[in-house]
Design a protein around this motif. Structure first.
Motif, PDB file in Angstrom:
ATOM      1  N   ILE A 111      14.136  29.197 -46.846  1.00  0.00           N
ATOM      2  CA  ILE A 111      14.144  30.601 -47.298  1.00  0.00           C
ATOM      3  C   ILE A 111      13.399  31.478 -46.293  1.00  0.00           C
ATOM      4  CG2 ILE A 111      13.337  32.183 -49.092  1.00  0.00           C
ATOM      5  CD1 ILE A 111      13.758  29.910 -51.113  1.00  0.00           C
ATOM      6  N   GLY A 112      12.231  31.005 -45.858  1.00  0.00           N
ATOM      7  CA  GLY A 112      11.465  31.759 -44.873  1.00  0.00           C
ATOM      8  C   GLY A 112      12.233  31.944 -43.585  1.00  0.00           C
ATOM      9  N   LEU A 113      12.939  30.902 -43.153  1.00  0.00           N
ATOM     10  CA  LEU A 113      13.734  30.973 -41.930  1.00  0.00           C
ATOM     11  C   LEU A 113      14.842  32.008 -42.065  1.00  0.00           C
ATOM     12  CD1 LEU A 113      14.003  29.432 -39.155  1.00  0.00           C
ATOM     13  CD2 LEU A 113      15.800  28.106 -40.259  1.00  0.00           C
ATOM     14  N   THR A 114      15.537  31.985 -43.189  1.00  0.00           N
ATOM     15  CA  THR A 114      16.631  32.923 -43.411  1.00  0.00           C
ATOM     16  C   THR A 114      16.141  34.366 -43.449  1.00  0.00           C
ATOM     17  OG1 THR A 114      17.819  31.227 -44.699  1.00  0.00           O
ATOM     18  CG2 THR A 114      18.521  33.518 -44.959  1.00  0.00           C
ATOM     19  N   ILE A 115      15.063  34.603 -44.191  1.00  0.00           N
ATOM     20  CA  ILE A 115      14.512  35.964 -44.278  1.00  0.00           C
ATOM     21  C   ILE A 115      14.065  36.434 -42.901  1.00  0.00           C
ATOM     22  CG2 ILE A 115      12.658  37.377 -45.237  1.00  0.00           C
ATOM     23  CD1 ILE A 115      12.715  35.591 -47.714  1.00  0.00           C
ATOM     24  N   GLY A 116      13.432  35.548 -42.135  1.00  0.00           N
ATOM     25  CA  GLY A 116      12.962  35.916 -40.801  1.00  0.00           C
ATOM     26  C   GLY A 116      14.092  36.330 -39.887  1.00  0.00           C
ATOM     27  N   PHE A 117      15.201  35.589 -39.909  1.00  0.00           N
ATOM     28  CA  PHE A 117      16.335  35.940 -39.052  1.00  0.00           C
ATOM     29  C   PHE A 117      16.973  37.265 -39.486  1.00  0.00           C
ATOM     30  CE2 PHE A 117      16.815  31.325 -37.742  1.00  0.00           C
ATOM     31  CZ  PHE A 117      16.476  31.571 -36.423  1.00  0.00           C
ATOM     32  N   VAL A 118      17.082  37.471 -40.797  1.00  0.00           N
ATOM     33  CA  VAL A 118      17.657  38.732 -41.297  1.00  0.00           C
ATOM     34  C   VAL A 118      16.804  39.916 -40.853  1.00  0.00           C
ATOM     35  CG1 VAL A 118      18.164  40.073 -43.370  1.00  0.00           C
ATOM     36  CG2 VAL A 118      18.833  37.663 -43.254  1.00  0.00           C
ATOM     37  N   VAL A 119      15.494  39.800 -41.014  1.00  0.00           N
ATOM     38  CA  VAL A 119      14.588  40.880 -40.606  1.00  0.00           C
ATOM     39  C   VAL A 119      14.666  41.095 -39.102  1.00  0.00           C
ATOM     40  CG1 VAL A 119      12.166  41.596 -40.469  1.00  0.00           C
ATOM     41  CG2 VAL A 119      13.028  40.535 -42.561  1.00  0.00           C
ATOM     42  N   ALA A 120      14.708  40.017 -38.327  1.00  0.00           N
ATOM     43  CA  ALA A 120      14.764  40.129 -36.868  1.00  0.00           C
ATOM     44  C   ALA A 120      16.033  40.836 -36.407  1.00  0.00           C
ATOM     45  CB  ALA A 120      14.681  38.740 -36.240  1.00  0.00           C
ATOM     46  N   ILE A 121      17.170  40.474 -36.990  1.00  0.00           N
ATOM     47  CA  ILE A 121      18.436  41.113 -36.608  1.00  0.00           C
ATOM     48  C   ILE A 121      18.420  42.586 -36.994  1.00  0.00           C
ATOM     49  CG2 ILE A 121      20.920  41.144 -37.062  1.00  0.00           C
ATOM     50  CD1 ILE A 121      20.737  38.087 -37.435  1.00  0.00           C
ATOM     51  N   ALA A 122      17.872  42.895 -38.172  1.00  0.00           N
ATOM     52  CA  ALA A 122      17.785  44.301 -38.607  1.00  0.00           C
ATOM     53  C   ALA A 122      16.895  45.109 -37.667  1.00  0.00           C
ATOM     54  CB  ALA A 122      17.262  44.359 -40.042  1.00  0.00           C
ATOM     55  N   LEU A 123      15.751  44.547 -37.293  1.00  0.00           N
ATOM     56  CA  LEU A 123      14.850  45.239 -36.363  1.00  0.00           C
ATOM     57  C   LEU A 123      15.516  45.442 -35.003  1.00  0.00           C
ATOM     58  CD1 LEU A 123      11.384  43.553 -37.085  1.00  0.00           C
ATOM     59  CD2 LEU A 123      12.074  45.905 -37.624  1.00  0.00           C
ATOM     60  N   GLY A 124      16.194  44.404 -34.523  1.00  0.00           N
ATOM     61  CA  GLY A 124      16.887  44.519 -33.247  1.00  0.00           C
ATOM     62  C   GLY A 124      17.942  45.604 -33.266  1.00  0.00           C
ATOM     63  N   PHE A 125      18.694  45.692 -34.359  1.00  0.00           N
ATOM     64  CA  PHE A 125      19.724  46.727 -34.491  1.00  0.00           C
ATOM     65  C   PHE A 125      19.100  48.117 -34.522  1.00  0.00           C
ATOM     66  CE2 PHE A 125      22.409  49.468 -37.157  1.00  0.00           C
ATOM     67  CZ  PHE A 125      23.593  49.427 -36.432  1.00  0.00           C
ATOM     68  N   LEU A 126      18.014  48.283 -35.272  1.00  0.00           N
ATOM     69  CA  LEU A 126      17.360  49.585 -35.368  1.00  0.00           C
ATOM     70  C   LEU A 126      16.761  50.009 -34.028  1.00  0.00           C
ATOM     71  CD1 LEU A 126      15.592  49.231 -38.842  1.00  0.00           C
ATOM     72  CD2 LEU A 126      17.611  50.605 -38.296  1.00  0.00           C
ATOM     73  N   ILE A 127      16.226  49.037 -33.283  1.00  0.00           N
ATOM     74  CA  ILE A 127      15.699  49.359 -31.954  1.00  0.00           C
ATOM     75  C   ILE A 127      16.836  49.769 -31.022  1.00  0.00           C
ATOM     76  CG2 ILE A 127      14.572  48.371 -29.915  1.00  0.00           C
ATOM     77  CD1 ILE A 127      12.934  46.625 -31.836  1.00  0.00           C
ATOM     78  N   TYR A 128      17.958  49.055 -31.092  1.00  0.00           N
ATOM     79  CA  TYR A 128      19.121  49.387 -30.270  1.00  0.00           C
ATOM     80  C   TYR A 128      19.623  50.789 -30.583  1.00  0.00           C
ATOM     81  CZ  TYR A 128      24.017  49.449 -28.841  1.00  0.00           C
ATOM     82  OH  TYR A 128      25.230  49.815 -28.302  1.00  0.00           O
ATOM     83  N   LYS A 129      19.625  51.149 -31.857  1.00  0.00           N
ATOM     84  CA  LYS A 129      20.086  52.475 -32.262  1.00  0.00           C
ATOM     85  C   LYS A 129      19.001  53.545 -32.087  1.00  0.00           C
ATOM     86  CE  LYS A 129      24.298  51.751 -33.725  1.00  0.00           C
ATOM     87  NZ  LYS A 129      25.469  52.460 -33.115  1.00  0.00           N
TER      88      LYS A 129
END
Length: 270
Positions: free
Chosen positions: A150-168
């Motif tokens: 669960i921790g791994l999944t949440i971490g990847f979701v948060v990381a991808i969201a942060l990466g997208f927001l930084i890109y935008k």
């Protein structure tokens, strides 16, 4: 959950930033026709990373108990070496990472689409393979319930969201401070993985002193209890820790953390 979340958000954000840098560069230079090969390389790298993780798990499950001890011990030491190299590499290369990636994608495009696929693959595969072996080793040190996944999944979701927001350019995250803090956290987790690897090699017989305990707290705290699992997943605490495990754990953290947090000296131009 906490340790796997930290691994996922750190490694996932690094991978997201690498992909974001490459995509932004191709879009800005009007080379959108190269985005398809780029995403193909990223997808192949991700599939390869998942496949490598599955291979580690399958191999471990198929071994005898003695073989599994040796396999777990060796992979733990390899994981610690890789993550230690990675955090120092990122600290040293962060300032020039964008220019390095731009140069690689320019060189690949001059060769052809397959070269672009390869450039994207190798840029992401390093992060993916490091994550796979470190997550596998970390899973061996924590509770065998669903919390680490669960921790791994949440971490990847948060990381991808942060990466997208930084890109935008929707958020302005202090990446230097973020990577410094998460880097220290990963080093602490790696210390726990190192201690576990030493324990497995002691059980196998390569290293001495498996029963020479610095402490044995099994009568006071269960490894499967919430406090025991929390301590195991954060600082690598074990209810039965040998003196050799403690020596390697203290030595690793005492050496690596001061070196990592030491400021990088900027060369003075002549």
């Amino acid at each position: 959950m906490l340790s796997t979340f930290l691994i996922a958000i750190r490694e996932g954000l690094e991978g997201s930033l690498i992909v974001g840098i490459l995509v932004a560069y191709l879009v800005r230079t009007n080379r959108r026709n190269q985005l398809s090969p780029l995403w193909t390389g990223v997808a192949v790298a991700l599939l390869g990373s998942f496949g490598f993780g599955a291979f580690l798990t399958f191999t471990s499950n198929e071994l005898s108990p003695r073989g599994e001890e040796l396999f777990a011990g060796i992979t733990s030491l390899v994981a610690v070496a890789m993550v230690t190299w990675m955090v120092f590499w990122m600290k040293r290369s962060a300032r020039n990472l964008k220019n390095e990636l731009h140069g690689k994608i320019d060189q690949a495009q001059s060769i052809g689409k397959f070269a672009v696929v390869g450039a994207a693959f190798f840029a992401v595969a390093r992060e993916g393979l490091e994550t796979a072996i470190f997550v596998y080793s970390n899973f061996k040190t924590v509770a065998s319930n669903s919390a680490p996944a669960i921790g791994l999944t949440i971490g990847f979701v948060v990381a991808i969201a942060l990466g997208f927001l930084i890109y935008k350019q929707s958020i302005n995250l202090n990446l230097a401070k973020f990577f410094l803090i998460t880097g220290v956290g990963l080093i602490v987790v790696a210390g726990g993985v190192l201690s576990y690897g030493v324990h497995e090699l002691q059980e196998f017989g390569i290293l001495p002193g498996p029963d020479a305990f610095a402490w044995n707290l099994t009568n006071w705290i269960s490894a499967d209890s919430i406090p025991g699992a929390l301590l195991a997943g954060t600082i690598g605490f074990d209810t039965t820790t040998s003196w050799l495990q403690l020596f390697f754990w203290v030595g690793y953290l005492g050496l690596v953390i001061p070196l990592y947090v030491k400021p990088v000296k900027t060369p003075i131009a002549a």
